[in-house]
Scaffold this active site. Structure first.
Site, PDB file in Angstrom:
ATOM      1  N   TRP A   9      42.539  49.892  50.391  1.00 12.17           N
ATOM      2  CA  TRP A   9      42.222  50.988  51.316  1.00 12.17           C
ATOM      3  C   TRP A   9      42.213  52.347  50.628  1.00 12.17           C
ATOM      4  O   TRP A   9      41.824  53.333  51.220  1.00 12.17           O
ATOM      5  CB  TRP A   9      43.226  51.003  52.483  1.00 12.17           C
ATOM      6  CG  TRP A   9      42.903  50.020  53.573  1.00 12.17           C
ATOM      7  CD1 TRP A   9      42.067  48.941  53.486  1.00 12.17           C
ATOM      8  CD2 TRP A   9      43.400  50.028  54.921  1.00 12.17           C
ATOM      9  NE1 TRP A   9      42.022  48.273  54.691  1.00 12.17           N
ATOM     10  CE2 TRP A   9      42.836  48.916  55.588  1.00 12.17           C
ATOM     11  CE3 TRP A   9      44.274  50.840  55.631  1.00 12.17           C
ATOM     12  CZ2 TRP A   9      43.112  48.624  56.924  1.00 12.17           C
ATOM     13  CZ3 TRP A   9      44.566  50.555  56.964  1.00 12.17           C
ATOM     14  CH2 TRP A   9      43.977  49.455  57.605  1.00 12.17           C
ATOM     15  N   LYS A  10      42.663  52.388  49.383  1.00  9.19           N
ATOM     16  CA  LYS A  10      42.766  53.669  48.668  1.00  9.19           C
ATOM     17  C   LYS A  10      43.557  54.662  49.532  1.00  9.19           C
ATOM     18  O   LYS A  10      44.483  54.252  50.215  1.00  9.19           O
ATOM     19  CB  LYS A  10      41.383  54.198  48.287  1.00  9.19           C
ATOM     20  CG  LYS A  10      40.506  53.128  47.642  1.00  9.19           C
ATOM     21  CD  LYS A  10      39.282  53.690  47.007  1.00  9.19           C
ATOM     22  CE  LYS A  10      38.396  52.548  46.521  1.00  9.19           C
ATOM     23  NZ  LYS A  10      37.350  52.985  45.609  1.00  9.19           N
ATOM     24  N   GLU A  91      40.316  54.599  39.216  1.00  4.95           N
ATOM     25  CA  GLU A  91      40.624  55.916  39.782  1.00  4.95           C
ATOM     26  C   GLU A  91      41.983  56.413  39.300  1.00  4.95           C
ATOM     27  O   GLU A  91      42.197  57.607  39.128  1.00  4.95           O
ATOM     28  CB  GLU A  91      40.555  55.843  41.320  1.00  4.95           C
ATOM     29  CG  GLU A  91      39.113  55.720  41.799  1.00  4.95           C
ATOM     30  CD  GLU A  91      38.930  55.056  43.142  1.00  4.95           C
ATOM     31  OE1 GLU A  91      39.917  54.886  43.892  1.00  4.95           O
ATOM     32  OE2 GLU A  91      37.778  54.663  43.438  1.00  4.95           O
ATOM     33  N   GLU A 159      36.114  45.407  37.327  1.00  2.00           N
ATOM     34  CA  GLU A 159      35.486  46.422  38.165  1.00  2.00           C
ATOM     35  C   GLU A 159      34.722  47.407  37.290  1.00  2.00           C
ATOM     36  O   GLU A 159      35.309  48.383  36.790  1.00  2.00           O
ATOM     37  CB  GLU A 159      36.562  47.184  38.959  1.00  2.00           C
ATOM     38  CG  GLU A 159      37.350  46.333  39.920  1.00  2.00           C
ATOM     39  CD  GLU A 159      37.839  47.146  41.099  1.00  2.00           C
ATOM     40  OE1 GLU A 159      37.552  46.739  42.222  1.00  2.00           O
ATOM     41  OE2 GLU A 159      38.470  48.194  40.887  1.00  2.00           O
ATOM     42  N   GLY A 225      36.730  47.841  48.108  1.00  2.00           N
ATOM     43  CA  GLY A 225      37.182  49.140  48.588  1.00  2.00           C
ATOM     44  C   GLY A 225      36.635  49.428  49.972  1.00  2.00           C
ATOM     45  O   GLY A 225      37.195  49.028  50.995  1.00  2.00           O
ATOM     46  N   GLY A 226      35.480  50.107  49.998  1.00  2.00           N
ATOM     47  CA  GLY A 226      34.925  50.585  51.266  1.00  2.00           C
ATOM     48  C   GLY A 226      34.811  49.529  52.355  1.00  2.00           C
ATOM     49  O   GLY A 226      35.149  49.787  53.517  1.00  2.00           O
TER      50      GLY A 226
END
Ligand code: PEP
Length: 244
Positions: A9-10, A91, A159, A225-226
């Site tokens: 979910w970051k 990230e 990734e 992710g998204g």
């Protein structure tokens, strides 16, 4: 070999969004693959009631405790319910200058705390254009994966940085080349147990492309992710993995 559908979910989501996990847990109560959702740290404890879905964290400190204001140890995340922790996400490598040595120390903390380390590796777009993809992967595998890594305590997520959050997906040949290289490198170092290590692909995975990505040899799941934020988006990815 355990297949895994993992979400990240970051820095997104609120307590009210945990209803998405409730929906997922209902829809996939009989799941034949591991389902992991890596949440912002404050949401880990409140999410524990979500049955079939394992909850994970997104990073941890290299130490188990100490004078590190604002940081969180792997032990702390495990104590509130994290079963796995992502380390080395691009990230984190970019925004917090986390290098291979840092990622390896974090992974050791995760394993010592009794959780699974989800170790992320992947080349930048520039590195791929220079033809250095496999060199980067070799360097990150050697530097980020600790001694003692096993198919039980470690998952590797490939990734490519240029595919994360961009909607751009590598060709199936590119994914296959990277995953075959990762598998062979791990087997060379850790022996036959590494044949069973779960390898995830991550980078713009969606319900519409999941099935073809899961058809690639040595792809044992995805880090998403998204498309992990909403049950309606993540659910087809789980279904595609189960069918693969
Ligand atoms: C990720 O954050 O690890 C990721 C792969 O993001 P996305 O699926 O949004 O590309």
């Amino acid at each position: 070999m355990r297949k895994m559908a993992a979400g990240n979910w970051k820095m997104n989501g609120a307590l009210s969004d945990l209803t998405e996990l409730t929906l997922l847990a209902q829809r996939h109560a009989m799941a034949s693959v591991d389902i992991l959702m890596c949440l912002p740290a404050p949401l880990i404890a409140p999410a524990q009631k979500e049955g079939v879905i394992k909850i994970g964290g997104q990073t941890c400190h290299v130490a188990s405790s100490g004078a590190h204001t604002g940081d969180i140890s792997a032990q702390m995340l495990v104590e509130v319910g994290a079963k796995a922790i992502i380390v080395g996400h691009s990230e984190r490598r970019q925004d917090h200058n986390e290098d291979n040595a840092t990622v390896q120390a974090q992974a050791r903390q995760v394993i010592e705390a009794g959780a699974q380390a989800i170790i992320c590796i992947g080349e930048t777009g520039d590195a791929r254009e220079r033809g250095e993809t496999l060199d980067v992967l070799a360097d990150q595998l050697a530097g980020s994966v600790p001694e003692g890594a096993t198919s039980g305590n470690t998952v590797i997520a490939y990734e490519p940085v240029w595919a994360i959050g961009t909607g751009v997906v590598p060709t199936l040949e590119q994914i296959e080349e990277a995953h075959r290289f990762i598998r062979n490198t791990l087997v060379d170092r850790f022996g036959s147990d590494a044949q069973d290590m779960t390898l995830l692909y991550g980078g713009s995975v969606k319900g519409s492309n999941a099935a073809e990505i899961f058809s690639v040899a040595d792809v044992n799941g995805a880090l998403v992710g998204g498309a992990s934020l909403r049950a309606d988006d993540f659910s087809p990815i789980i279904t595609a993995l189960e069918a693969s």
